[in-house]
Design a protein around this motif. Structure first.
Motif, mmCIF file in Angstrom:
data_model
loop_
_atom_site.group_PDB
_atom_site.id
_atom_site.type_symbol
_atom_site.label_atom_id
_atom_site.label_comp_id
_atom_site.label_asym_id
_atom_site.label_seq_id
_atom_site.Cartn_x
_atom_site.Cartn_y
_atom_site.Cartn_z
ATOM 1 N N GLU A 140 0.823 -1.212 0.000
ATOM 2 C CA GLU A 140 0.000 0.000 0.000
ATOM 3 C C GLU A 140 0.860 1.267 0.000
ATOM 4 O OE1 GLU A 140 -3.656 1.976 2.593
ATOM 5 O OE2 GLU A 140 -2.740 0.096 3.245
ATOM 6 N N VAL A 197 2.231 2.088 -3.815
ATOM 7 C CA VAL A 197 1.329 2.052 -4.972
ATOM 8 C C VAL A 197 1.579 3.233 -5.901
ATOM 9 C CG1 VAL A 197 -1.092 2.236 -5.703
ATOM 10 C CG2 VAL A 197 -0.477 0.708 -3.834
ATOM 11 N N THR A 250 -6.221 -12.975 1.896
ATOM 12 C CA THR A 250 -5.723 -11.664 2.313
ATOM 13 C C THR A 250 -6.079 -11.321 3.749
ATOM 14 O OG1 THR A 250 -7.700 -10.533 1.512
ATOM 15 C CG2 THR A 250 -5.869 -10.775 -0.035
ATOM 16 N N ILE A 260 -8.568 -13.081 -2.840
ATOM 17 C CA ILE A 260 -8.571 -12.476 -4.162
ATOM 18 C C ILE A 260 -8.243 -13.566 -5.174
ATOM 19 C CG2 ILE A 260 -8.013 -10.107 -3.496
ATOM 20 C CD1 ILE A 260 -5.081 -10.740 -4.245
ATOM 21 N N GLU A 301 -8.897 -9.613 -8.653
ATOM 22 C CA GLU A 301 -10.156 -9.109 -8.099
ATOM 23 C C GLU A 301 -10.608 -9.968 -6.932
ATOM 24 O OE1 GLU A 301 -13.169 -9.272 -11.116
ATOM 25 O OE2 GLU A 301 -12.602 -11.270 -11.731
ATOM 26 N N TYR A 323 -15.097 -0.758 -10.660
ATOM 27 C CA TYR A 323 -13.924 -1.611 -10.507
ATOM 28 C C TYR A 323 -13.717 -2.520 -11.722
ATOM 29 C CZ TYR A 323 -13.241 0.090 -5.835
ATOM 30 O OH TYR A 323 -12.984 0.918 -4.764
ATOM 31 N N ALA A 332 -9.914 3.145 -10.359
ATOM 32 C CA ALA A 332 -10.040 2.503 -9.041
ATOM 33 C C ALA A 332 -9.548 1.053 -9.101
ATOM 34 C CB ALA A 332 -11.487 2.550 -8.562
ATOM 35 N N TYR A 333 -9.859 0.366 -10.208
ATOM 36 C CA TYR A 333 -9.400 -1.014 -10.373
ATOM 37 C C TYR A 333 -7.870 -1.056 -10.440
ATOM 38 C CZ TYR A 333 -7.919 -5.367 -12.349
ATOM 39 O OH TYR A 333 -7.239 -6.540 -12.542
ATOM 40 N N LYS A 362 -5.520 1.020 -9.438
ATOM 41 C CA LYS A 362 -4.845 1.342 -8.174
ATOM 42 C C LYS A 362 -4.921 0.162 -7.208
ATOM 43 C CE LYS A 362 -4.395 5.002 -4.795
ATOM 44 N NZ LYS A 362 -4.869 6.285 -4.307
ATOM 45 N N ARG A 363 -6.082 -0.459 -7.122
ATOM 46 C CA ARG A 363 -6.263 -1.609 -6.221
ATOM 47 C C ARG A 363 -5.452 -2.810 -6.718
ATOM 48 N NH1 ARG A 363 -6.668 -3.613 -1.389
ATOM 49 N NH2 ARG A 363 -8.194 -5.246 -1.108
ATOM 50 N N GLU A 411 -1.848 -2.366 -5.770
ATOM 51 C CA GLU A 411 -1.675 -2.628 -4.335
ATOM 52 C C GLU A 411 -1.662 -4.129 -4.049
ATOM 53 O OE1 GLU A 411 -4.014 -2.082 -0.117
ATOM 54 O OE2 GLU A 411 -4.521 -0.706 -1.739
ATOM 55 N N LEU A 412 -2.594 -4.874 -4.620
ATOM 56 C CA LEU A 412 -2.661 -6.316 -4.393
ATOM 57 C C LEU A 412 -1.448 -7.030 -4.990
ATOM 58 C CD1 LEU A 412 -6.470 -6.847 -5.057
ATOM 59 C CD2 LEU A 412 -5.312 -6.932 -2.839
#
Length: 198
Positions: free
Chosen positions: A34, A37, A67, A77, A99, A166, A172-173, A175-176, A179-180
């Protein structure tokens, strides 16, 4: 009545403690993605990748990454992948669709695969370090693709309003997904080498 009340509180306390221990275990075994990112995104650029006709290796594997631990379940995920070799870069690239695991909804990766399969090129956002490093680009360690010019308008009907935010390649997708990827998918050794610390 009083004994059952004490037992109830002890039971709730025990469950809370087990959840805390479970989450601590997952926290200790992952990278601090996080925190990096935005740096990863800032160090990425758009490049044109060439898709070999009929030569993509798609993996809708059953694997998922845990997670964390929730009150009545685990949080997971799903990571599906679309691997291909770009003869211009002479490297393997892998589009990762990352996802939350959902049982009722179709896999978003099938829409992404459908989008890529009819194209000769995609304009992908690639981290410059991963693109240029000799450590990335083999079949075993391909260059990760977390965003490209996905034709979301053509596949808009595949998403409901809640999912659309997402959808693959939306801000938004992306960035996430970064991070993942940094937190759970990048090896601890590679993460430490690039970002230091945990």
């Amino acid at each position: 009545m009083r004994k059952s009340g004490i037992g109830w509180f002890l039971g709730v306390g025990l469950v809370a403690m087990l959840l805390a221990i479970g989450n601590l275990i997952y926290t200790c075994t992952r990278n601090d993605g996080e925190k990096y990112v935005q740096q990863y995104i800032d160090e990425s650029e758009y490049v044109t990748l060439h898709i070999p006709e009929g030569k993509m290796d798609v993996d809708y594997g059953p694997e998922s990454i845990m997670t964390g631990v929730l009150m009545n379940s685990t949080e997971r995920i799903r990571t599906d992948s679309i691997l291909f070799y770009d003869s211009i870069y002479k490297k393997y690239f892998c589009v990762f669709v990352i996802e939350p695991e959902r049982r009722k909804l179709g896999r978003q990766s099938s829409f992404v695969e459908d989008d890529i399969s009819y194209r000769k090129t995609i304009k992908a956002r690639i981290n410059k370090y991963e693109l240029n490093s000799p450590r990335y680009g083999s079949k075993e360690n391909p260059v990760p693709v977390l965003d490209y010019d996905y034709d979301l308008q053509r596949l808009r009907s595949a998403y409901d309003d809640k999912e659309y935010e997402y959808a693959f390649s939306r801000p938004a997708y992306y960035k996430r997904a970064v991070e993942l990827y940094l937190t759970y998918m990048m090896s601890k050794e590679a993460f430490k080498e690039r970002y230091g610390g945990k």
